[in-house]
Design an enzyme around this catalytic site. Sequence first.
Site, PDB file in Angstrom:
ATOM      1  CB  CYS A   1       8.949  52.562  63.205  1.00 48.41           C
ATOM      2  SG  CYS A   1       7.594  52.010  62.119  1.00 48.41           S
TER       3      CYS A   1
ATOM      4  CG  HIS B   1      10.051  55.861  59.946  1.00 47.76           C
ATOM      5  ND1 HIS B   1      10.923  54.828  60.196  1.00 47.76           N
ATOM      6  CD2 HIS B   1       8.862  55.282  59.624  1.00 47.76           C
ATOM      7  CE1 HIS B   1      10.293  53.672  60.017  1.00 47.76           C
ATOM      8  NE2 HIS B   1       9.042  53.923  59.680  1.00 47.76           N
TER       9      HIS B   1
ATOM     10  CD  GLU C   1      14.066  56.538  60.263  1.00 51.96           C
ATOM     11  OE1 GLU C   1      13.540  55.506  59.833  1.00 51.96           O
ATOM     12  OE2 GLU C   1      13.761  57.054  61.378  1.00 51.96           O
TER      13      GLU C   1
END
Length: 208
Positions: A84, A188, A190
Amino acid sequence: MAEIVALVDYGAGNLHSVENALRKVGAEVIVTADPETLRAADRIVLPGVGSFRACAEGLRAVDGAIEAMSERVLVGGAPFLGICVGMQLLADVGLEHGSTPGLGWISGEVRPLAPKDRDVKVPHMGWNEVAPLPHARDHAVLDAGEAYFLHSYHFQAERGADILAMTDHGGSLVAAVGRDNIAGVQFHPEKSQSYGLGLLANFLEWRP
């Protein structure tokens, strides 16, 4: 002995979620901004959420961190992943809240999203396609799929060869950049469930 992944701690908001995702795919993670630890790491991950300016200033406020990262990545060849705003910091400059210098590792600027369709909302938030470009379809880290995005600014790379993947949000946007042992993703991993965990697992196996 397991390789050490240094997750750079400079106040980025998504630090712990990235750490948890890396550990889930088997990484040995050290959360650190200590220059000597960064120089000794096998791999480096730079997270980031919020504004380009705040992240750039936060990183520069950690004495010796940028110099240590540059030495380990640009000279030592350690695999690097920016996530990001951590990806956006690879640019020469970010134009959020004025003009702020980036790391300058990949030539380009970070500019505000300006969708051609006025009905398309900013920020770009939610699941969207990650489409590798032809020259990057065999990249060891990046696969085609869907990932979770959340951003109001985008990386405008100077060289087409440095763009690994695109997405679409009221027009084409860069989803990933990279060269040599450096990779960065606008989305992202994650937060991207199996696709994101797969990307992080690929990063751990990457031998650029």
